[in-house]
Design a protein around this motif. Structure first.
Motif, PDB file in Angstrom:
ATOM      1  N   THR A   1       0.826  -1.214   0.000  1.00 22.92           N
ATOM      2  CA  THR A   1       0.000   0.000   0.000  1.00 22.92           C
ATOM      3  C   THR A   1       0.856   1.258   0.000  1.00 22.92           C
ATOM      4  O   THR A   1       0.577   2.203  -0.728  1.00 22.92           O
ATOM      5  N   PHE A   2       1.887   1.294   0.834  1.00 22.42           N
ATOM      6  CA  PHE A   2       2.735   2.480   0.959  1.00 22.42           C
ATOM      7  C   PHE A   2       4.171   2.138   0.573  1.00 22.42           C
ATOM      8  O   PHE A   2       4.708   1.125   1.023  1.00 22.42           O
ATOM      9  N   TYR A   3       4.762   3.012  -0.231  1.00 24.42           N
ATOM     10  CA  TYR A   3       6.173   2.817  -0.556  1.00 24.42           C
ATOM     11  C   TYR A   3       7.038   3.195   0.642  1.00 24.42           C
ATOM     12  O   TYR A   3       7.995   2.497   0.976  1.00 24.42           O
ATOM     13  N   SER A   4       6.683   4.317   1.296  1.00 28.19           N
ATOM     14  CA  SER A   4       7.384   4.704   2.517  1.00 28.19           C
ATOM     15  C   SER A   4       6.496   5.629   3.334  1.00 28.19           C
ATOM     16  O   SER A   4       5.688   6.382   2.786  1.00 28.19           O
ATOM     17  N   THR A   5       6.623   5.535   4.648  1.00 27.29           N
ATOM     18  CA  THR A   5       5.940   6.432   5.570  1.00 27.29           C
ATOM     19  C   THR A   5       6.941   6.826   6.657  1.00 27.29           C
ATOM     20  O   THR A   5       8.045   6.289   6.717  1.00 27.29           O
ATOM     21  N   THR A   6       6.543   7.740   7.515  1.00 26.73           N
ATOM     22  CA  THR A   6       7.425   8.091   8.632  1.00 26.73           C
ATOM     23  C   THR A   6       7.639   6.886   9.540  1.00 26.73           C
ATOM     24  O   THR A   6       8.685   6.763  10.182  1.00 26.73           O
ATOM     25  N   VAL A   7       6.658   6.007   9.601  1.00 28.15           N
ATOM     26  CA  VAL A   7       6.774   4.807  10.437  1.00 28.15           C
ATOM     27  C   VAL A   7       7.832   3.871   9.878  1.00 28.15           C
ATOM     28  O   VAL A   7       8.687   3.358  10.619  1.00 28.15           O
ATOM     29  N   THR A   8       7.815   3.640   8.583  1.00 26.87           N
ATOM     30  CA  THR A   8       8.784   2.712   7.991  1.00 26.87           C
ATOM     31  C   THR A   8      10.181   3.313   7.972  1.00 26.87           C
ATOM     32  O   THR A   8      11.174   2.588   8.053  1.00 26.87           O
ATOM     33  N   GLU A   9      10.287   4.627   7.840  1.00 21.31           N
ATOM     34  CA  GLU A   9      11.606   5.258   7.760  1.00 21.31           C
ATOM     35  C   GLU A   9      12.303   5.281   9.107  1.00 21.31           C
ATOM     36  O   GLU A   9      13.521   5.101   9.191  1.00 21.31           O
ATOM     37  N   TRP A  10      11.521   5.509  10.181  1.00 23.73           N
ATOM     38  CA  TRP A  10      12.143   5.642  11.506  1.00 23.73           C
ATOM     39  C   TRP A  10      11.713   4.524  12.458  1.00 23.73           C
ATOM     40  O   TRP A  10      11.898   4.641  13.668  1.00 23.73           O
ATOM     41  N   ASP A  11      11.148   3.442  11.926  1.00 23.05           N
ATOM     42  CA  ASP A  11      10.768   2.265  12.715  1.00 23.05           C
ATOM     43  C   ASP A  11       9.909   2.637  13.930  1.00 23.05           C
ATOM     44  O   ASP A  11      10.207   2.262  15.078  1.00 23.05           O
ATOM     45  N   LEU A  12       8.809   3.325  13.673  1.00 19.84           N
ATOM     46  CA  LEU A  12       7.909   3.733  14.753  1.00 19.84           C
ATOM     47  C   LEU A  12       6.868   2.651  14.995  1.00 19.84           C
ATOM     48  O   LEU A  12       5.660   2.851  14.860  1.00 19.84           O
ATOM     49  N   VAL A  13       7.346   1.477  15.357  1.00 18.76           N
ATOM     50  CA  VAL A  13       6.477   0.338  15.610  1.00 18.76           C
ATOM     51  C   VAL A  13       6.855  -0.302  16.938  1.00 18.76           C
ATOM     52  O   VAL A  13       7.903   0.006  17.529  1.00 18.76           O
ATOM     53  N   CYS A  14       5.986  -1.198  17.381  1.00 15.73           N
ATOM     54  CA  CYS A  14       6.212  -1.955  18.615  1.00 15.73           C
ATOM     55  C   CYS A  14       6.464  -1.021  19.799  1.00 15.73           C
ATOM     56  O   CYS A  14       5.649  -0.158  20.062  1.00 15.73           O
ATOM     57  N   GLU A  15       7.619  -1.117  20.462  1.00 10.23           N
ATOM     58  CA  GLU A  15       7.835  -0.273  21.634  1.00 10.23           C
ATOM     59  C   GLU A  15       7.981   1.205  21.288  1.00 10.23           C
ATOM     60  O   GLU A  15       7.891   2.067  22.162  1.00 10.23           O
ATOM     61  N   SER A  16       8.164   1.524  20.003  1.00  6.52           N
ATOM     62  CA  SER A  16       8.253   2.932  19.574  1.00  6.52           C
ATOM     63  C   SER A  16       6.971   3.424  18.908  1.00  6.52           C
ATOM     64  O   SER A  16       6.925   4.562  18.431  1.00  6.52           O
ATOM     65  N   ALA A  17       5.944   2.594  18.883  1.00  8.89           N
ATOM     66  CA  ALA A  17       4.708   2.962  18.182  1.00  8.89           C
ATOM     67  C   ALA A  17       4.048   4.191  18.797  1.00  8.89           C
ATOM     68  O   ALA A  17       3.396   4.976  18.108  1.00  8.89           O
ATOM     69  N   HIS A  18       4.229   4.343  20.104  1.00 15.24           N
ATOM     70  CA  HIS A  18       3.586   5.472  20.778  1.00 15.24           C
ATOM     71  C   HIS A  18       4.132   6.815  20.291  1.00 15.24           C
ATOM     72  O   HIS A  18       3.449   7.843  20.420  1.00 15.24           O
ATOM     73  N   LEU A  19       5.335   6.818  19.743  1.00 15.66           N
ATOM     74  CA  LEU A  19       5.921   8.078  19.278  1.00 15.66           C
ATOM     75  C   LEU A  19       5.111   8.671  18.125  1.00 15.66           C
ATOM     76  O   LEU A  19       5.030   9.896  17.979  1.00 15.66           O
ATOM     77  N   ASN A  20       4.504   7.803  17.332  1.00 16.92           N
ATOM     78  CA  ASN A  20       3.692   8.283  16.216  1.00 16.92           C
ATOM     79  C   ASN A  20       2.493   9.084  16.727  1.00 16.92           C
ATOM     80  O   ASN A  20       2.195  10.183  16.233  1.00 16.92           O
ATOM     81  N   SER A  21       1.806   8.570  17.739  1.00 12.56           N
ATOM     82  CA  SER A  21       0.655   9.274  18.316  1.00 12.56           C
ATOM     83  C   SER A  21       1.086  10.525  19.066  1.00 12.56           C
ATOM     84  O   SER A  21       0.405  11.555  19.017  1.00 12.56           O
ATOM     85  N   ILE A  22       2.213  10.428  19.758  1.00 11.44           N
ATOM     86  CA  ILE A  22       2.715  11.614  20.472  1.00 11.44           C
ATOM     87  C   ILE A  22       3.048  12.723  19.476  1.00 11.44           C
ATOM     88  O   ILE A  22       2.784  13.904  19.723  1.00 11.44           O
ATOM     89  N   GLY A  23       3.619  12.343  18.336  1.00 10.03           N
ATOM     90  CA  GLY A  23       3.910  13.331  17.302  1.00 10.03           C
ATOM     91  C   GLY A  23       2.651  14.028  16.820  1.00 10.03           C
ATOM     92  O   GLY A  23       2.645  15.250  16.600  1.00 10.03           O
ATOM     93  N   SER A  24       1.559  13.269  16.662  1.00 12.29           N
ATOM     94  CA  SER A  24       0.282  13.865  16.253  1.00 12.29           C
ATOM     95  C   SER A  24      -0.257  14.798  17.325  1.00 12.29           C
ATOM     96  O   SER A  24      -0.814  15.863  17.020  1.00 12.29           O
ATOM     97  N   SER A  25      -0.097  14.417  18.589  1.00 11.12           N
ATOM     98  CA  SER A  25      -0.557  15.271  19.688  1.00 11.12           C
ATOM     99  C   SER A  25       0.242  16.577  19.749  1.00 11.12           C
ATOM    100  O   SER A  25      -0.317  17.649  20.001  1.00 11.12           O
ATOM    101  N   ILE A  26       1.557  16.486  19.498  1.00 11.99           N
ATOM    102  CA  ILE A  26       2.383  17.698  19.495  1.00 11.99           C
ATOM    103  C   ILE A  26       1.964  18.608  18.349  1.00 11.99           C
ATOM    104  O   ILE A  26       1.931  19.839  18.483  1.00 11.99           O
ATOM    105  N   TYR A  27       1.622  18.016  17.227  1.00 11.87           N
ATOM    106  CA  TYR A  27       1.109  18.802  16.096  1.00 11.87           C
ATOM    107  C   TYR A  27      -0.171  19.536  16.494  1.00 11.87           C
ATOM    108  O   TYR A  27      -0.338  20.730  16.215  1.00 11.87           O
ATOM    109  N   MET A  28      -1.091  18.830  17.162  1.00  9.51           N
ATOM    110  CA  MET A  28      -2.339  19.452  17.616  1.00  9.51           C
ATOM    111  C   MET A  28      -2.057  20.520  18.669  1.00  9.51           C
ATOM    112  O   MET A  28      -2.754  21.541  18.731  1.00  9.51           O
ATOM    113  N   PHE A  29      -1.048  20.303  19.495  1.00 12.92           N
ATOM    114  CA  PHE A  29      -0.667  21.319  20.480  1.00 12.92           C
ATOM    115  C   PHE A  29      -0.176  22.580  19.766  1.00 12.92           C
ATOM    116  O   PHE A  29      -0.363  23.696  20.249  1.00 12.92           O
TER     117      PHE A  29
END
Length: 535
Positions: free
Chosen positions: A104-132
């Motif tokens: 589906t995706f050639y690349s995303t911020t998740v695939t580039e910086w491995d924002l999965v598993c124990e680092s998955a929360h960083l993706n949501s935190i990044g969205s919250s900082i954007y909303m802040f």
């Protein structure tokens, strides 16, 4: 004459205002791009531990989709040596990173910086900082606009949004990416607030609701377009460039965007205001009233009020707190459903397009129901949004189409509720506190935006918790909305005393006055129907 009478005389919603709203709508399309892009740029594709693969193919770059979907030995966050014909089967931590499906995706911020598993929360935190960033931007750019004018700060916000939006595409790491997105979020608030206020201050009272919803249609158009753009561009950096670079085309706003004549008069720049009003009258085929009358026009109240006046008296306090909560809930659920669209199990691009399409009828129906009742409209739409989320709890995950259908019903209800709350808030807060009240309301709304990604993050640990929150919170809001006064066909309050004595008030003579002027009357002059910002 007061300013609304002057505005009606030069044409309260003529050709001049309609052209202005075209300029206001264009940035709203780009706003939707930035607000919804993270659904695609921050998507998490199927993945598994690279360690679980045979060392001979571990570093290959072919599409692992069949392997990922058919793998029963290894999960996405750990691996077992039994998968490599070893006797040990205890889960082991990933050391060499992950392999991601490119189906589906050639690349995303998740695939580039491995924002999965124990680092998955960083993706949501990044969205919250954007909303802040949106919260900070509403405070910074709102106050700057009051000091330096709507036009200058709007132009500055568009420029910064474009420059930093492009810079996001070249972020070298996740921390820089989040910082740049924070700035983009702040500038988005600058565009939203000042574009909407500029249009409001040039539009007569009677047409402000219709004009405001028109800008919302532009946001819905951008909502739909981002799905098509993301479908064509599967690389997150290229997608970020595609949604940001069109901002450079708005450079012509330097020559076509007018200042607010109301703001100019309020800041004793009467010669500039008269020149703008004369131009508006010429475009609308009207005649500017005598200059002396314009010069004597006073804008604003001599008595200063603060946010504390919103909670000093009993009825004002009750109504303000209820409105703050409804604003909070609207944004919480709106972005909670919007950002959670990838979990519905259906085609992400099609679902995103339909989610944007739903906004058109949702905002249109508001135009028909609002004249009958503000209170029941607000309560009813909140209930629809909340009940849809609650019903989703009873649908099994193997029924993605049913889940998507209910999510769209919930999106419909919350979007309509969102449109109602603008009008309702402007009519409940008195004239002396209207701008302040809407400003504080927007702060509570942004808090909901900050929390929405965090609540969605809970889904990984408890899939039902986000839906419980997104369902019960609007239902409580629906009940609280019934405790607010009905404002349809009622005179707008000018003072806090008017709010405290709501039941005993009666329309004054000038509120009954209706003089046609380009489709706009001079009705409700004493209670300016201001919608200070589109949140």
């Amino acid at each position: 004459m007061n300013f609304d009478q002057i505005l009606a005389a030069v044409g309260g919603f003529g050709k001049y205002q309609k052209i202005l709203y075209i300029w206001i709508c264009l940035p709203n399309v780009l706003l939707a791009f930035h607000m919804m892009a993270s659904i695609f740029t921050g998507a998490t594709p199927p993945h598994l531990c690279r360690d679980s693969l045979d060392p001979a193919v571990r570093n290959k770059t072919f599409d692992y989709t069949p392997l990922i979907l058919n793998s029963s030995e290894a999960d996405s966050c750990s691996w077992s040596q039994s998968a490599l014909q070893d006797n040990r089967s205890a889960p082991l931590r990933c050391v060499h990173g992950w392999v991601y499906s490119k189906g589906t995706f050639y690349s995303t911020t998740v695939t580039e910086w491995d924002l999965v598993c124990e680092s998955a929360h960083l993706n949501s935190i990044g969205s919250s900082i954007y909303m802040f960033g949106l919260l900070i931007g509403s405070l910074v750019f709102g106050s700057l606009a009051d000091r330096y004018g709507r036009r200058l700060i709007l132009l500055l916000s568009i420029a910064l949004q474009t420059v930093f939006g492009v810079a996001v595409a070249f972020a070298p790491n996740f921390i820089v990416y989040v910082m740049l997105r924070f700035v983009v979020g702040a500038t988005i608030s600058g565009v939203i607030i000042n574009a909407f206020v500029l249009g409001t201050e040039w539009t007569c009272t009677k047409r402000r609701m219709l004009a405001g919803i028109t800008t919302d249609y532009a946001f819905g158009l951008g909502y739909m377009l981002i799905a098509g753009i993301a479908y064509l561009i599967r690389d997150w950096r290229k997608l970020q460039l595609a949604i940001s670079t069109p901002g450079f085309l708005l450079i012509f706003y330097i020559w076509v965007l007018p200042q607010s004549a109301r703001w100019l008069l309020a800041n004793n720049r009467k010669d500039e205001a008269i020149a703008l009003l004369r131009k508006a009258a010429l475009v609308n085929g009207r005649v500017l009233p005598p200059t002396l009358q314009v010069e004597k026009c006073e804008v604003g109240s001599k008595r200063r009020h603060t946010a504390l006046d919103l909670v000093r008296t009993p009825k004002m306090r009750k109504q303000a707190l209820i409105l703050f909560y409804i604003w909070f809930v609207n944004v919480l659920v709106y972005y909670g459903l919007s950002l959670g669209v990838s979990r519905l199990g259906t085609n992400l691009y099609l679902t995103q397009f339909v989610f944007g399409l739903v906004e058109i009828p949702a905002r249109s129906i508001v135009l028909f129901v609002l004249p009958f009742s503000r209170r029941f409209s607000q309560s009813g739409f909140l209930a629809v949004g909340g009940l849809a989320c609650i019903f989703m709890l009873a649908v099994p995950e193997d029924q993605p189409r049913v889940l998507t259908g209910l999510a769209m019903v919930g999106k419909f209800g919350i979007t309509a509720s969102f449109a109602v709350i603008y009008v309702y808030t402007a009519e409940i807060f008195p004239t002396v506190l209207r701008q302040t009240g809407i400003g504080v309301s927007s702060m509570f709304a942004r808090m909901g935006g900050v929390l929405a990604p965090i609540i969605n993050m809970i889904h990984n640990h408890s899939p039902t918790t986000p839906l419980v929150i997104f369902g019960t919170a609007p239902m409580l809001g629906a009940v609280l909305a019934l405790m607010l006064p009905e404002t349809a066909d009622k005179p707008l309050p000018d003072t806090v005393e008017d709010v405290e004595n709501w039941e005993t008030r009666s329309p004054t003579d000038d509120e009954k006055l209706k003089v046609p002027a380009e489709g706009c009357g001079l009705a409700e002059i004493s209670g300016e129907h201001k919608l200070a910002s589109h949140i």
